[in-house]
Design a protein around this motif. Structure first.
Motif, PDB file in Angstrom:
ATOM      1  N   UNK B 136       0.838  -1.199   0.000  1.00 54.48           N
ATOM      2  CA  UNK B 136       0.000   0.000   0.000  1.00 54.48           C
ATOM      3  C   UNK B 136       0.871   1.246   0.000  1.00 54.48           C
ATOM      4  N   UNK B 137       1.892   1.221   0.824  1.00 59.71           N
ATOM      5  CA  UNK B 137       2.774   2.378   0.915  1.00 59.71           C
ATOM      6  C   UNK B 137       3.511   2.610  -0.396  1.00 59.71           C
ATOM      7  N   UNK B 138       3.819   1.537  -1.073  1.00 63.67           N
ATOM      8  CA  UNK B 138       4.578   1.645  -2.317  1.00 63.67           C
ATOM      9  C   UNK B 138       3.747   2.266  -3.434  1.00 63.67           C
ATOM     10  N   UNK B 140       2.157   4.891  -3.207  1.00 60.47           N
ATOM     11  CA  UNK B 140       2.201   6.347  -3.101  1.00 60.47           C
ATOM     12  C   UNK B 140       3.332   6.893  -3.959  1.00 60.47           C
ATOM     13  N   UNK B 142       6.206   9.815  -4.608  1.00 59.47           N
ATOM     14  CA  UNK B 142       7.124  10.427  -3.647  1.00 59.47           C
ATOM     15  C   UNK B 142       6.469  11.619  -2.964  1.00 59.47           C
ATOM     16  N   UNK B 144       3.274  12.179  -2.593  1.00 53.36           N
ATOM     17  CA  UNK B 144       2.199  11.709  -1.712  1.00 53.36           C
ATOM     18  C   UNK B 144       2.763  11.139  -0.414  1.00 53.36           C
ATOM     19  N   UNK B 145       3.848  10.421  -0.551  1.00 47.50           N
ATOM     20  CA  UNK B 145       4.479   9.858   0.648  1.00 47.50           C
ATOM     21  C   UNK B 145       4.901  10.980   1.584  1.00 47.50           C
ATOM     22  N   UNK B 147       3.507  13.845   1.890  1.00 45.12           N
ATOM     23  CA  UNK B 147       2.301  14.383   2.526  1.00 45.12           C
ATOM     24  C   UNK B 147       1.891  13.510   3.708  1.00 45.12           C
ATOM     25  N   UNK B 148       1.886  12.212   3.471  1.00 45.03           N
ATOM     26  CA  UNK B 148       1.472  11.284   4.522  1.00 45.03           C
ATOM     27  C   UNK B 148       2.417  11.363   5.710  1.00 45.03           C
ATOM     28  N   UNK B 149       3.705  11.427   5.405  1.00 45.41           N
ATOM     29  CA  UNK B 149       4.695  11.494   6.488  1.00 45.41           C
ATOM     30  C   UNK B 149       4.533  12.780   7.289  1.00 45.41           C
ATOM     31  N   UNK B 150       4.314  13.858   6.564  1.00 41.22           N
ATOM     32  CA  UNK B 150       4.139  15.135   7.254  1.00 41.22           C
ATOM     33  C   UNK B 150       2.930  15.061   8.179  1.00 41.22           C
ATOM     34  N   UNK B 151       1.871  14.475   7.673  1.00 37.77           N
ATOM     35  CA  UNK B 151       0.660  14.332   8.470  1.00 37.77           C
ATOM     36  C   UNK B 151       0.917  13.479   9.718  1.00 37.77           C
TER      37      UNK B 151
END
Lengths: 180, 180
Positions: B136-138, B140, B142, B144-145, B147-151
């Motif tokens: 699932x993570x893959x 995303x 770069x 998008x990843x 964004x998710x990490x920031x969140x």
DNA sequence: GGCGATCGCTAGACGCTCTAGCGTTCCGAC
DNA sequence: GTCGGAACGCTAGAGCGTCTAGCGATCGCC
């Protein structure tokens, strides 16, 4: 990973699309660890067990939505027996966090209500945290929010998909988990 | 402060009539609940307590990284006393999941090693799940990843920022959490 | 060589959960 | 109307996992 979850140097992989997926999972793990730690801190500061705090949060939320809560509801939500729920309610009643009142229509049942004290106590910590979380979430654009939601839903499906072989767990609703 | 987003006159967000921030938090909550449920299923299927499983996962990960693990390490990681750790190791040893061996240099200490059985057992469930999560993570990009990490980092900071008044919880590091 | 610190262990107690079984109340069948 | 099964919440007793207190053995520094 191991050691320190805090200082993982993510954020930036530049052109190197090496493994953002691993970094994402690491962030998820770090969040999970932080939340667990927060939960324990709160529990300890209120001198409560996990179930007690969960029950209190459930109760407060239910009251905000004007839903009556019976011991049976709590037992189902917490996935513990009604016997344990009785003892749990005894604890919370003795500590002054909740009160038991007769159910308006079912004389076998009763409704659990929170006292002002418990409301204040929980709001003082969890409320503030929730506000900060909402702030962070609000900083996302609509598109970004969609990305995050898609990711989280995918993760949820991944962990939901895991079925254990032994099969000890299967009855009705195990949803009871936490939060809400 | 101004936490409540209720007053913000936002636009319309597609089919979901909630604000994206609330929807995001709801997704996060749902994931959290699913993970807790998965954890319980796994625990029950392996007839173990939470700490036992956490210890086993910690041990297996440490072995993959060729790090030796002593009972003290486990006690610190799990945030339980060394006494409880002794009992925990007794349980895991009796059930055939781990072995105790003398420490190569410190004759007071010992090193804990996993047996092949425990490795297989854990890998059969958690490994599969981890692979799906990675998938699932893959998916995303770069960006998008990021964004998710920031969140997630923002969320982590939000829960980390919560400090409980009573102050019962403070000892050394709050690291011990869980997971990893 | 001596001495405080560290490691892992046992003993005893406490807290939270469980199953078993109780009396009360509800509700549909008769 | 009443009778019987189901549902609700409770107490009793046991099990499990954690804790604190304190033990002997070992380490490392003076």
């Amino acid at each position: 990973m191991a050691a320190d979850p805090v200082d993982a140097p993510h954020y930036w992989y530049g052109a190197d699309d090496r493994m953002p997926s691993a970094a994402v999972l690491e962030s998820l793990r770090a969040y999970r660890a932080a939340e667990t730690a927060m939960r324990r801190r709160t529990r300890e500061s209120m001198h409560m067990g996990e179930s007690d705090l969960l029950a209190l949060r459930y109760l407060l939320r239910a009251e905000r939505e004007h839903r009556a809560v019976t011991p049976k509801d709590l037992a189902d939500y917490l996935a513990i027996s009604t016997a344990s729920t009785s003892v749990l309610l005894n604890r919370l009643e003795k500590s002054g966090h909740i009160r038991r009142a007769p159910h308006p229509t079912d004389r076998r049942a009763l409704v659990v209500t929170s006292t002002g004290a418990s409301d204040d106590e929980v709001r003082a910590t969890l409320g503030r945290m929730h506000a900060r979380m909402l702030e962070v979430a609000a900083q996302l654009s609509v598109d970004e929010a969609a990305v995050v939601i898609r990711f989280l839903d995918g993760m949820r499906e991944a962990v939901d998909a895991i079925d254990v072989p032994d099969g000890a767990a299967s009855e009705s609703a195990r949803p009871a988990d936490s939060e809400a």
